[in-house]
Design an enzyme around this catalytic site. Structure first.
Site, PDB file in Angstrom:
ATOM      1  N   THR A 247       0.846  -1.203   0.000  1.00 23.10           N
ATOM      2  CA  THR A 247       0.000   0.000   0.000  1.00 23.10           C
ATOM      3  C   THR A 247       0.880   1.252   0.000  1.00 23.10           C
ATOM      4  OG1 THR A 247      -1.670  -1.181   1.275  1.00 23.10           O
ATOM      5  CG2 THR A 247      -1.828   1.208   1.268  1.00 23.10           C
ATOM      6  N   ASN A 250       2.674   1.926  -3.276  1.00 22.79           N
ATOM      7  CA  ASN A 250       1.750   2.488  -4.261  1.00 22.79           C
ATOM      8  C   ASN A 250       1.425   3.942  -3.950  1.00 22.79           C
ATOM      9  OD1 ASN A 250       0.611   0.575  -6.412  1.00 22.79           O
ATOM     10  ND2 ASN A 250       0.889  -0.704  -4.608  1.00 22.79           N
ATOM     11  N   GLU A 251       1.309   4.246  -2.661  1.00 22.49           N
ATOM     12  CA  GLU A 251       1.015   5.625  -2.263  1.00 22.49           C
ATOM     13  C   GLU A 251       2.151   6.542  -2.713  1.00 22.49           C
ATOM     14  OE1 GLU A 251       0.340   6.079   1.958  1.00 22.49           O
ATOM     15  OE2 GLU A 251      -0.758   7.943   1.631  1.00 22.49           O
ATOM     16  N   ARG A 252       3.388   6.121  -2.436  1.00 24.81           N
ATOM     17  CA  ARG A 252       4.537   6.964  -2.784  1.00 24.81           C
ATOM     18  C   ARG A 252       4.678   7.107  -4.292  1.00 24.81           C
ATOM     19  NH1 ARG A 252       7.462   3.670   1.967  1.00 24.81           N
ATOM     20  NH2 ARG A 252       6.554   4.933   3.606  1.00 24.81           N
ATOM     21  N   LEU A 255       1.575   9.173  -5.675  1.00 20.58           N
ATOM     22  CA  LEU A 255       1.628  10.599  -5.367  1.00 20.58           C
ATOM     23  C   LEU A 255       2.759  11.261  -6.131  1.00 20.58           C
ATOM     24  CD1 LEU A 255       0.995  10.444  -1.527  1.00 20.58           C
ATOM     25  CD2 LEU A 255      -0.571  11.253  -3.286  1.00 20.58           C
TER      26      LEU A 255
END
Ligand SMILES: Cc1cc2nc3c(=O)[nH]c(=O)nc-3n(C[C@H](O)[C@H](O)[C@H](O)COP(=O)(O)OP(=O)(O)OC[C@H]3O[C@@H](n4cnc5c(N)ncnc54)[C@H](O)[C@@H]3O)c2cc1C
Length: 465
Positions: A247, A250-252, A255
């Site tokens: 997770t 994927n966030e990094r 964004l």
């Protein structure tokens, strides 16, 4: 420079980039032309939002970066951004953006069973359900593995107690990516599980927190004797840290690349709470944007989208205020443009390396750090161009109209909005310091800070509260 061939350690808590699983052989141009003809045949403004997203999601265009067994097309992340742009250019409504699409779907696609994919990912790509991320706690942010929310087994369910904080979009979410401690008697990374957690149940109290922008993007979430089914355990018991890392990666990456918004960037919000699924889709999209134009965003994080949009808006602002002749402003505009271009080239570099079966360890962290740099420069440069008007901010539609009238500048409100929001991106998804630690320790192999965290049972570690 990081070596693309450098191996990444696979120890508990180690960083592994699992975000780009591109295996396709179809060229980007072929994919985009496939998309254009699909849009010609399928876009219908008279559909409801739910019907449109159903079509789009099941055809693989909501989340084309996901694998083909998870309602995707296995496209590279850099190409998925082109898909979003192509849909916007066509004048159709984009995918059901939000944390479900950005974070939950790729995590479940990687760690979930096919049954879980067919339940949760399907509901995400078709916009039926909205998700939030129940990770951070008052005493567990950067030290996420120190989380204290407990889940205790009760038959084929788990009973959950604890407090989460900074939960973006928690007030609109149907489900949450819940990290909870399921075994306190093993070292802290080894006793965490990852659940698909129903938000709309007794025992879940969501309290919005108002920010200085005037929005209430995130929330505190108090969980008291709430329940979650054992079948909602993603990635296996006590294996939540691996799923959480997916997770976070994927966030990094999302964004950093502009491939997704933290709380959604579409014209309609997914899920049952926002009440948009029954609306006519044609009433929500504006007229087809002019070539090179952008769709408008009603999202509180629209400011972030604008910040990532490159130097264009600030160049117009500098021109309109006669600041485009100022050598210092020109230099910073060029820096901003350059940072955006470096991000784009890095995206292409990752794609090329992955197509050959390689990887660039640490690239999601580098992308996120670069995004923080862009956000800070956009804030400082915008306020510098705006001058004293940069001290004014409006909190509602009426205030915004007044601000525009008094400054005689349609951009002024947007610049202060961006400036106030600019403190957030360098914190969420892991702070800049944490990104640098990860690059240092897990990519460059520098020694870790001395700690007994990885050997001592969590129950025996000292706690802050
Ligand atoms: C706008 C916004 C939205 C968010 N949305 C969500 C969400 O939806 N879901 C969710 O779960 N969380 C969310 N967060 C929380 C976010 O992930 C945390 O704020 C972040 O991880 C930092 O944790 P913290 O706030 O507890 O700060 P702390 O961990 O207490 O850190 C305080 C300071 O110490 C520094 N620091 C800490 N440890 C180290 C170290 N080992 N080395 C060097 N420096 C260190 C940090 O860099 C920081 O400057 C959001 C945050 C923001 C600002």
């Amino acid at each position: 420079m990081l070596s693309p061939s450098r191996p990444v350690p696979d120890a508990p808590g180690s960083f592994r980039d699992v975000t780009d699983t591109a295996t396709e052989t179809i060229s980007t141009d072929e994919r985009l032309s496939e998309l254009r003809s699909w849009l010609e045949n399928n876009w219908d403004p008279d559909l409801t939002v739910a019907q449109w997203w159903e079509r789009m999601g099941l055809a693989g265009w909501s989340a084309p970066g996901l694998p083909t067994n998870a309602y995707g097309k296995a496209m590279a992340r850099s190409d998925t951004v082109l898909v979003q742009q192509e849909i916007a250019k066509f004048g159709a409504m984009g995918a059901p953006a939000g944390l479900g699409l950005l974070l939950a779907a790729p995590t479940i696609a990687t760690h979930g069973s096919q049954e879980q994919i067919d339940l949760y990912v399907r509901e995400i790509v078709t916009g039926r359900k909205a998700w939030c991320q129940l990770f951070s706690e008052p005493q567990a942010g950067s030290d996420l593995a120190g989380l204290q929310t407990r889940a205790i087994k009760d038959g084929d369910e788990w009973i959950v107690n604890g407090q989460k904080v900074w939960t973006s979009g928690g007030q609109y979410a149907d489900l949450g990516m819940l990290l909870a401690r399921t075994d306190p008697d093993v070292p802290k990374h080894q006793g965490i599980s990852y659940f698909a957690f129903e938000m709309l149940q007794d025992g879940v109290d969501v309290r919005p927190l108002k920010e200085m922008t005037g929005h209430a993007l995130f929330n505190e979430v108090f969980i008291t004797d709430a329940r979650v089914a054992d079948s909602a355990l993603i990635g296996g018991l006590n294996n939540g840290w691996a799923a959480a890392n997916t997770t976070l990666a994927n966030e990094r990456a999302g964004l950093g690349s502009g491939g997704g918004n933290a709380a959604g960037g579409g014209l309609a919000q997914p899920g049952t709470v926002m009440g948009m699924l029954d609306k006519r889709v044609g009433d929500l999209v504006g007229p087809k944007p002019a070539a090179g134009g952008k769709q408008r965003s009603q999202n509180p994080l629209g400011a972030l989208g604008a910040m990532r949009g490159g130097a264009g808006m600030l160049i117009s602002l500098a021109q309109s205020r006669g600041r485009n002749k100022d050598a210092g402003v020109r230099q910073d505009l060029a820096r901003l443009h350059t940072l955006g271009e470096i991000g784009r080239f890095n995206g292409l570099r990752v794609k090329a390396v992955k197509e050959k079966g390689g990887d660039i360890p640490g690239m999601p962290n580098i992308s996120k750090l670069s995004m923080s740099q862009i956000v800070r420069l956009t804030r400082d440069l915008g306020l510098r161009i705006l001058g004293p008007a940069g001290m004014l901010h409006a909190y509602d539609a009426e205030g915004k109209a007044e601000l525009q009238q008094s400054t005689r500048d349609p951009f002024a409100g947007g610049v202060t909005e961006m400036a106030l929001f600019a403190q957030a991106p360098p914190i969420y998804g892991g702070t800049d310091q944490v990104q640098r630690n990860i690059i240092g320790e897990r990519v460059l192999g520098l020694p870790k800070e001395p700690s007994n965290d990885r050997t001592t049972p969590f129950s025996q570690l000292p706690k802050n509260a």
